[in-house]
Design an enzyme around this catalytic site. Sequence first.
Site, PDB file in Angstrom:
ATOM      1  CB  THR A  13     -61.109 100.223   5.434  1.00 46.79           C
ATOM      2  OG1 THR A  13     -61.093  99.147   6.369  1.00 46.79           O
ATOM      3  CG2 THR A  13     -60.156  99.953   4.283  1.00 46.79           C
ATOM      4  N   GLY A  15     -62.427 104.818   8.546  1.00 48.31           N
ATOM      5  CA  GLY A  15     -61.709 105.650   9.522  1.00 48.31           C
ATOM      6  C   GLY A  15     -62.412 106.944   9.867  1.00 48.31           C
ATOM      7  CB  THR A  16     -65.303 108.659   8.535  1.00 48.15           C
ATOM      8  OG1 THR A  16     -66.344 107.676   8.499  1.00 48.15           O
ATOM      9  CG2 THR A  16     -64.545 108.657   7.231  1.00 48.15           C
ATOM     10  CB  ILE A  19     -62.871 101.298  16.476  1.00 48.86           C
ATOM     11  CG1 ILE A  19     -63.723 100.846  17.672  1.00 48.86           C
ATOM     12  CG2 ILE A  19     -61.497 100.650  16.491  1.00 48.86           C
ATOM     13  CD1 ILE A  19     -64.199  99.396  17.582  1.00 48.86           C
ATOM     14  N   GLY A  20     -62.182 103.278  14.142  1.00 43.75           N
ATOM     15  CA  GLY A  20     -61.276 103.643  13.049  1.00 43.75           C
ATOM     16  C   GLY A  20     -60.792 105.077  13.167  1.00 43.75           C
ATOM     17  CE1 TYR A 151     -70.214  92.970  13.141  1.00 44.07           C
ATOM     18  CE2 TYR A 151     -70.527  91.795  15.216  1.00 44.07           C
ATOM     19  CZ  TYR A 151     -69.869  92.756  14.474  1.00 44.07           C
ATOM     20  OH  TYR A 151     -68.852  93.494  15.037  1.00 44.07           O
TER      21      TYR A 151
HETATM   22  N1  LIG Z   1     -68.313  99.214  18.419  1.00 44.71           N
HETATM   23  C1  LIG Z   1     -68.263  97.986  18.922  1.00 44.71           C
HETATM   24  O1  LIG Z   1     -68.759  97.735  20.045  1.00 44.71           O
HETATM   25  C2  LIG Z   1     -67.564  96.883  18.161  1.00 44.71           C
HETATM   26  C3  LIG Z   1     -67.424  95.633  18.788  1.00 44.71           C
HETATM   27  C4  LIG Z   1     -66.785  94.610  18.121  1.00 44.71           C
HETATM   28  C5  LIG Z   1     -66.288  94.812  16.854  1.00 44.71           C
HETATM   29  N2  LIG Z   1     -66.446  96.023  16.250  1.00 44.71           N
HETATM   30  C6  LIG Z   1     -65.900  96.153  14.884  1.00 44.71           C
HETATM   31  O2  LIG Z   1     -65.064  97.284  14.812  1.00 44.71           O
HETATM   32  C7  LIG Z   1     -65.132  97.870  13.508  1.00 44.71           C
HETATM   33  C8  LIG Z   1     -65.470  99.343  13.650  1.00 44.71           C
HETATM   34  O3  LIG Z   1     -66.680  99.436  14.366  1.00 44.71           O
HETATM   35  P1  LIG Z   1     -67.221 100.834  14.952  1.00 44.71           P
HETATM   36  O4  LIG Z   1     -68.210 100.469  16.002  1.00 44.71           O
HETATM   37  O5  LIG Z   1     -66.099 101.741  15.251  1.00 44.71           O
HETATM   38  O6  LIG Z   1     -68.041 101.340  13.667  1.00 44.71           O
HETATM   39  P2  LIG Z   1     -68.814 102.714  13.410  1.00 44.71           P
HETATM   40  O7  LIG Z   1     -68.656 103.654  14.556  1.00 44.71           O
HETATM   41  O8  LIG Z   1     -70.165 102.329  12.954  1.00 44.71           O
HETATM   42  O9  LIG Z   1     -67.981 103.279  12.169  1.00 44.71           O
HETATM   43  C9  LIG Z   1     -67.889 102.497  11.025  1.00 44.71           C
HETATM   44  C10 LIG Z   1     -66.918 103.155  10.080  1.00 44.71           C
HETATM   45  O10 LIG Z   1     -66.779 102.330   8.939  1.00 44.71           O
HETATM   46  C11 LIG Z   1     -67.232 103.046   7.783  1.00 44.71           C
HETATM   47  N3  LIG Z   1     -67.851 102.090   6.897  1.00 44.71           N
HETATM   48  C12 LIG Z   1     -68.948 101.335   7.113  1.00 44.71           C
HETATM   49  N4  LIG Z   1     -69.192 100.575   6.041  1.00 44.71           N
HETATM   50  C13 LIG Z   1     -68.238 100.864   5.132  1.00 44.71           C
HETATM   51  C14 LIG Z   1     -67.963 100.423   3.822  1.00 44.71           C
HETATM   52  N5  LIG Z   1     -68.749  99.554   3.213  1.00 44.71           N
HETATM   53  N6  LIG Z   1     -66.879 100.912   3.185  1.00 44.71           N
HETATM   54  C15 LIG Z   1     -66.078 101.816   3.790  1.00 44.71           C
HETATM   55  N7  LIG Z   1     -66.284 102.279   5.024  1.00 44.71           N
HETATM   56  C16 LIG Z   1     -67.371 101.821   5.681  1.00 44.71           C
HETATM   57  C17 LIG Z   1     -68.164 104.147   8.328  1.00 44.71           C
HETATM   58  O11 LIG Z   1     -68.273 105.252   7.458  1.00 44.71           O
HETATM   59  P3  LIG Z   1     -69.421 105.321   6.321  1.00 44.71           P
HETATM   60  O12 LIG Z   1     -70.705 104.912   6.990  1.00 44.71           O
HETATM   61  O13 LIG Z   1     -69.417 106.743   5.847  1.00 44.71           O
HETATM   62  O14 LIG Z   1     -68.988 104.380   5.267  1.00 44.71           O
HETATM   63  C18 LIG Z   1     -67.399 104.502   9.593  1.00 44.71           C
HETATM   64  O15 LIG Z   1     -66.268 105.293   9.302  1.00 44.71           O
HETATM   65  C19 LIG Z   1     -66.195  97.076  12.749  1.00 44.71           C
HETATM   66  O16 LIG Z   1     -65.570  96.119  11.926  1.00 44.71           O
HETATM   67  C20 LIG Z   1     -66.987  96.393  13.855  1.00 44.71           C
HETATM   68  O17 LIG Z   1     -67.595  95.204  13.429  1.00 44.71           O
HETATM   69  C21 LIG Z   1     -67.071  97.064  16.868  1.00 44.71           C
END
Ligand SMILES: NC(=O)c1ccc[n+]([C@@H]2O[C@H](COP(=O)([O-])OP(=O)(O)OC[C@H]3O[C@@H](n4cnc5c(N)ncnc54)[C@H](OP(=O)(O)O)[C@@H]3O)[C@@H](O)[C@H]2O)c1
Length: 247
Positions: A13, A15-16, A19-20, A151
């Site tokens: 989920t 994945g666009t 990290i995903g 969060y």
């Molecule tokens: N980046 C960091 O430093 C970091 C650190 C700790 C933990 N994390 C965790 O790692 C995970 C991924 O983070 P990321 O930073 O890679 O995020 P990101 O770059 O903001 O990407 C988020 C992804 O999730 C999708 N998304 C968001 N809300 C959604 C929903 N309600 N339903 C389906 N898809 C949804 C977005 O696409 P759409 O917007 O089109 O839905 C996008 O594909 C998260 O759980 C985050 O809390 C990240």
Amino acid sequence: MTKRFENKVVVITGGTDGIGLTTAGSFAAEGAHVYITGRRQERLDEALREIGNGALGVQGDVSNLADLDRLYAQVKRDHGRVDVVFANAGVSESAPVGSIEEDHFDRVFDINVKGTVFTVQKALPLMSAGGAVVLSGSGAGSKGFASLSIYSATKAAIRSFARTWTVDLKSEGIRVNVVSPGMVMTPAMHTYLKNNTGAEEWMKQTIPFGRLAQTEEIAKAVLFLSSDESSFVGGEELFVDGGFVAV
Ligand SMILES: NC(=O)c1ccc[n+]([C@@H]2O[C@H](COP(=O)([O-])OP(=O)(O)OC[C@H]3O[C@@H](n4cnc5c(N)ncnc54)[C@H](OP(=O)(O)O)[C@@H]3O)[C@@H](O)[C@H]2O)c1
């Protein structure tokens, strides 16, 4: 290159992007049939082009149960099973206690907590022994960062799910673990750092390794927790944070 996920069915989920997206590319490169989700159709189409290798996308919001039903109905039609679920979709928003609005609370809990619960629960009828669930946690679940209480609480809940579900799914032979990144250089993080002078310097000084993670480094941990290499690892939280929480 050894292909650890040849013909495995992997659902990611969110994945666009970030990290995903990188993790989806890594699974696909190792032979998996990858399904990704995201709310924005256009971004989903772009991501599928980036991943290649026959990856498929199902547009949807993880906090919407009907969207999750559509996702798993398609996976069931195509393959009849799921081998790996990476419940990665999550959002981070901030507000100091005293200024927390109800819609902030609802949005972050709906996506990060409710979305994770039903992403996993709805996959279970398609999963069997040897299956793996990886949940997306965060170092924030174990630390106190200003204005991030909602969060951080969602990520503490994720960590708790892995403990309980490890016991609940014992007889099914499905393993559940958490991967908890610290600060990762995603496109969203890049924009944040550009708009917040001094934030990158603060992060580099705070993280023992002196830098942010690359998304590939988180993906490697997710693939490890999804593969037979971690066959006796369960209910664990693997921090991939350059020593941030541990040190
Ligand atoms: N980046 C960091 O430093 C970091 C650190 C700790 C933990 N994390 C965790 O790692 C995970 C991924 O983070 P990321 O930073 O890679 O995020 P990101 O770059 O903001 O990407 C988020 C992804 O999730 C999708 N998304 C968001 N809300 C959604 C929903 N309600 N339903 C389906 N898809 C949804 C977005 O696409 P759409 O917007 O089109 O839905 C996008 O594909 C998260 O759980 C985050 O809390 C990240």
